[in-house]
Scaffold this motif. Structure first.
Motif, PDB file in Angstrom:
ATOM      1  N   LEU A  94       0.715  -1.120   0.007  1.00  0.00           N
ATOM      2  CA  LEU A  94      -0.029   0.034  -0.112  1.00  0.00           C
ATOM      3  C   LEU A  94       0.977   1.164  -0.060  1.00  0.00           C
ATOM      4  CD1 LEU A  94      -2.886  -0.968   2.388  1.00  0.00           C
ATOM      5  CD2 LEU A  94      -3.047  -0.702  -0.082  1.00  0.00           C
ATOM      6  N   ARG A 106      -6.260   4.567  -0.051  1.00  0.00           N
ATOM      7  CA  ARG A 106      -7.413   5.162   1.207  1.00  0.00           C
ATOM      8  C   ARG A 106      -8.338   4.095   1.313  1.00  0.00           C
ATOM      9  NH1 ARG A 106      -7.506  11.228   0.264  1.00  0.00           N
ATOM     10  NH2 ARG A 106      -9.642  11.097   0.873  1.00  0.00           N
ATOM     11  N   CYS A 108      -8.380   0.665   1.163  1.00  0.00           N
ATOM     12  CA  CYS A 108      -7.831  -0.293   1.860  1.00  0.00           C
ATOM     13  C   CYS A 108      -7.523  -0.006   3.326  1.00  0.00           C
ATOM     14  CB  CYS A 108      -6.645  -1.082   1.261  1.00  0.00           C
ATOM     15  SG  CYS A 108      -7.190  -1.950  -0.279  1.00  0.00           S
ATOM     16  N   LEU A 110      -8.491   2.343   5.099  1.00  0.00           N
ATOM     17  CA  LEU A 110      -9.939   2.566   5.978  1.00  0.00           C
ATOM     18  C   LEU A 110     -10.309   1.188   6.435  1.00  0.00           C
ATOM     19  CD1 LEU A 110     -11.682   4.726   6.862  1.00  0.00           C
ATOM     20  CD2 LEU A 110     -13.240   4.348   4.771  1.00  0.00           C
ATOM     21  N   LEU A 111     -10.177   0.235   5.499  1.00  0.00           N
ATOM     22  CA  LEU A 111     -10.742  -0.984   5.641  1.00  0.00           C
ATOM     23  C   LEU A 111     -10.239  -1.569   6.866  1.00  0.00           C
ATOM     24  CD1 LEU A 111     -12.894  -3.516   4.736  1.00  0.00           C
ATOM     25  CD2 LEU A 111     -10.943  -4.226   3.372  1.00  0.00           C
ATOM     26  N   PHE A 112      -8.876  -1.800   6.856  1.00  0.00           N
ATOM     27  CA  PHE A 112      -7.862  -2.194   7.978  1.00  0.00           C
ATOM     28  C   PHE A 112      -8.353  -1.427   9.265  1.00  0.00           C
ATOM     29  CE2 PHE A 112      -5.680  -4.168   4.569  1.00  0.00           C
ATOM     30  CZ  PHE A 112      -5.888  -5.533   4.695  1.00  0.00           C
TER      31      PHE A 112
ATOM     32  N   LEU B  19      -2.755  -8.819  -0.478  1.00  0.00           N
ATOM     33  CA  LEU B  19      -3.789  -7.788  -0.086  1.00  0.00           C
ATOM     34  C   LEU B  19      -5.159  -8.136  -0.493  1.00  0.00           C
ATOM     35  CD1 LEU B  19      -4.904  -4.962   0.874  1.00  0.00           C
ATOM     36  CD2 LEU B  19      -4.016  -4.211  -1.357  1.00  0.00           C
ATOM     37  N   VAL B  23      -8.824  -8.724   1.539  1.00  0.00           N
ATOM     38  CA  VAL B  23      -9.957  -8.425   1.328  1.00  0.00           C
ATOM     39  C   VAL B  23     -11.087  -9.249   0.944  1.00  0.00           C
ATOM     40  CG1 VAL B  23     -11.348  -6.531  -0.226  1.00  0.00           C
ATOM     41  CG2 VAL B  23      -8.882  -6.222   0.643  1.00  0.00           C
ATOM     42  N   PHE B 278     -19.023  -2.382  12.278  1.00  0.00           N
ATOM     43  CA  PHE B 278     -18.441  -1.855  11.004  1.00  0.00           C
ATOM     44  C   PHE B 278     -18.794  -0.680  10.724  1.00  0.00           C
ATOM     45  CE2 PHE B 278     -17.431  -1.773   6.635  1.00  0.00           C
ATOM     46  CZ  PHE B 278     -16.251  -2.417   6.492  1.00  0.00           C
ATOM     47  N   LEU B 282     -16.527   2.834  10.738  1.00  0.00           N
ATOM     48  CA  LEU B 282     -16.327   3.379   9.553  1.00  0.00           C
ATOM     49  C   LEU B 282     -16.739   4.832   9.729  1.00  0.00           C
ATOM     50  CD1 LEU B 282     -15.774   2.691   6.664  1.00  0.00           C
ATOM     51  CD2 LEU B 282     -18.087   2.791   5.913  1.00  0.00           C
ATOM     52  N   ARG B 285     -14.123   6.695  11.745  1.00  0.00           N
ATOM     53  CA  ARG B 285     -12.669   6.540  10.980  1.00  0.00           C
ATOM     54  C   ARG B 285     -12.633   7.921  10.070  1.00  0.00           C
ATOM     55  NH1 ARG B 285      -8.810   5.441  14.137  1.00  0.00           N
ATOM     56  NH2 ARG B 285      -9.118   3.156  15.034  1.00  0.00           N
ATOM     57  N   ASN B 289     -10.217  10.613   9.929  1.00  0.00           N
ATOM     58  CA  ASN B 289      -9.276  11.020   8.921  1.00  0.00           C
ATOM     59  C   ASN B 289      -9.281  12.432   8.431  1.00  0.00           C
ATOM     60  OD1 ASN B 289      -8.232   8.353   9.323  1.00  0.00           O
ATOM     61  ND2 ASN B 289      -9.094   7.539   7.355  1.00  0.00           N
TER      62      ASN B 289
END
Lengths: 284, 296
Positions: A94, A106, A108, A110-112, B19, B23, B278, B282, B285, B289
């Protein structure tokens, strides 16, 4: 009382209230550690950490918690190693290979970040139904898979934070000298080496302390863990199961397990603290 | 072809594979939970499952309301305790405390964050529960074993201290110095500056911290399970026992196989937890950010 005096008095009261709440929060830590020390110390002995439970973990009076200590160490080491091997390449990818600021990067990250907060019971429930579906019984292997899933986000997230601290100029300089991205990545890994150990320790701490994930997937056993497909005890499970036993000696084993687990966690925290200051010194 | 470039390409492709597979695993988890909980949702409507309060798997009654209410009670109690304490303490750490004190307290929060849930549970059973049953409940004239939603809330509040404090401290540190200076130079006291300027400005970040705290509290399993009694009823007061959703999954997974729809119901519980947490994570975060980008 004048208006100004009233306002200053308010400020003083507010300050005291703030100090008290800070103290309450800090005190809770000492209450927790204190309670465990107070209950656990009388039961901690060499027999306790060098023997397996005799005559059943729930009803047997004799023996110790060696099975749980070893089980925990196996489980946490294997899953941390796996999570590190999977997590570090992901964060390198990444950071080095995906265009910075792109949607993929971004999304990925965020997902982690979000996965970091998913409770372990959900991972445990999923792993358990997969294990039933595939036909694996509760075993050390099941626990390792669950805990690996749980710890990958921790590794990815921590390594990502570390990579962020490296100045982007450095990346550009190495590229302009003709290094490939992989060579630059190897250099970066050397640069954040103390930080990588921090990430590993954090993951290890989470892995060794987790109970909801292993509750469904690892089972419990009074014997030393020998094979990966056998059920195994872990320290958190030993605490959880033995605390509710009506027999004082068995409860004592739970207290001793709690104390051993606390020691391990405290050692991990101290090591991460030392490593973090080492990483600070590394800064350019 | 250059050997070094091949190595680079190989690294790129294998890392991308790692990766992608992680996912995919997440998507599979979501899909699997959905498929597994379908049988229950086909047998009964979503609304009935969520609003029914009778839980007797043997008779085929799967009402989730007691568990949802148990979760909400425990989470609310923990927030009532933790939010004010954490806001006050982090304001103090950022605005009043000396550098030395900050450097002493923040690592202690890391220790608190590193303590495993089961040790919080042990503490709850050995310390909080006896205090509640011996001293606090008699104060209100109530006879209680101490294994109550109140005990769960207290233990949880301590568990969410570290995450809330560390985020709130970070957010408060991003408030520009000029803003404080302007307010102070107009003659406001420091406390007035804090309540009328700093906290207003830091509101989105503090909310994000609280939401992260909620999601932690929502999913916490073992510590709460050990102290809050586990009786499937809708709690009516602080001193009633409760049965939160994660505890339901943990307690019943072993025996679910023989009863029809039981495993589907438990998977539905896991799906519910996964989706709610989740979503919460989300949202907060994204807020955090954004704040971080603005501060840079």
């Amino acid at each position: 009382m004048t208006n100004v005096k009233k306002r200053l008095l308010k400020e003083k009261i507010a300050k005291i209230v703030m100090q008290l709440s800070g103290m309450a929060i800090t005190a809770s830590l000492f209450f927790i550690v204190g309670t465990i020390l107070y209950k656990g110390l009388p039961y901690l002995s060499w027999e306790m950490i060098s023997q397996t439970p005799q005559g059943g973990f729930y009803i047997g009076k004799d023996g110790g918690i060696l099975n749980a200590i070893l089980g925990s160490l196996y489980l946490a080491s294997f899953s941390t190693a796996l999570a590190t091997l999977i997590g570090i390449p992901i964060s390198i990818y990444l950071h080095m290979y995906v265009k910075s600021g792109s949607f993929l990067e971004r999304a990925c990250k965020l997902l982690f970040d979000v996965l970091f907060g998913i409770p372990s019971i959900v991972y445990g429930a999923i792993a358990f139904s997969i294990m039933v579906w595939v036909g694996i019984r509760a075993s050390l292997l099941g626990g390792i898979i669950t805990i690996t899933l749980l710890t990958i986000p921790i590794v990815v997230r921590t390594i990502d934070e570390l990579l962020k601290t490296i100045p982007t100029d450095l990346k550009h300089v190495t590229f302009s000298l003709g290094a490939t991205r992989w060579e630059t990545a190897k250099m970066f890994l050397r640069y954040i080496r103390p930080g990588i150990f921090t990430a590993i320790l954090l993951a290890f701490g989470r892995a060794i302390g987790d109970v909801a994930g292993v509750l469904l997937t690892t089972g419990f056993s009074d014997n030393l863990p020998k094979y990966i497909d056998e059920p195994s005890a872990t320290l958190p499970l030993a605490i959880f199961f033995q605390l509710s036993s009506p027999i004082p000696e068995v409860q004592g084993r739970a207290y001793a397990s709690a104390l051993v687990l606390t020691f391990i966690i405290l050692i991990i925290v101290i090591c991460t603290h030392l490593l973090a200051s080492k990483q600070q010194k590394h800064k350019i | 072809m250059n050997w070094r470039l091949i190595k680079d390409k190989f690294a790129q492709q294998s890392f991308a594979l790692l990766l992608a597979s992680s996912v995919v695993v997440i998507l599979l988890i979501l899909l699997g939970l959905g498929i597994k909980s379908m049988p229950l949702l086909q047998a009964e409507s979503l609304w009935r499952v969520l609003s029914e309060s009778v839980w007797s798997p043997l008779k085929g009654n799967f009402g989730f309301l007691p568990f949802i209410m148990g979760t909400i009670w425990v989470t609310m109690i923990s927030l009532i305790i933790a939010v004010p304490l954490c806001i006050l303490a982090s304001v103090y750490l950022v605005e009043y405390a000396s550098e030395a004190l900050r450097r002493m307290v923040l690592p202690l929060m890391n220790v608190l964050a590193a303590i495993p849930p089961v040790l919080y549970g042990v503490w709850g059973v050995l310390f909080i529960v006896p205090i509640l049953s011996d001293y606090v409940a008699p104060l209100f004239g109530i006879d209680s074993t101490g294994y109550t939603v109140f005990a769960g809330g207290i233990v949880l509040s301590v568990m969410i201290f570290p995450i809330m404090i560390s985020i709130m401290v970070e957010v408060l540190q991003t408030i520009p110095q000029e803003l404080k200076a302007a307010s102070l130079s107009l003659g406001a006291t420091k406390w007035e500056t804090i309540t009328k300027v700093i906290l207003v400005k830091a509101k989105p970040g503090i909310l994000a911290a609280i939401v992260l705290g909620i999601s932690r509290a929502f999913g916490e399993t073992v510590a709460v399970l050990m102290v809050c009694g586990n009786i499937p009823q809708i709690p009516k007061s602080f001193f009633d026992a409760g049965y939160p959703l994660p505890a339901l999954i943990a307690n019943n997974f072993g025996e679910m196989m023989s009863i029809p729809l039981y495993d589907s119901a438990l998977m539905f519980a896991a799906l519910l937890l996964f989706v709610i947490i989740f979503g919460f994570n989300l949202i907060s975060r994204i807020i955090l950010n954004r704040l971080e980008e603005k501060a840079q």
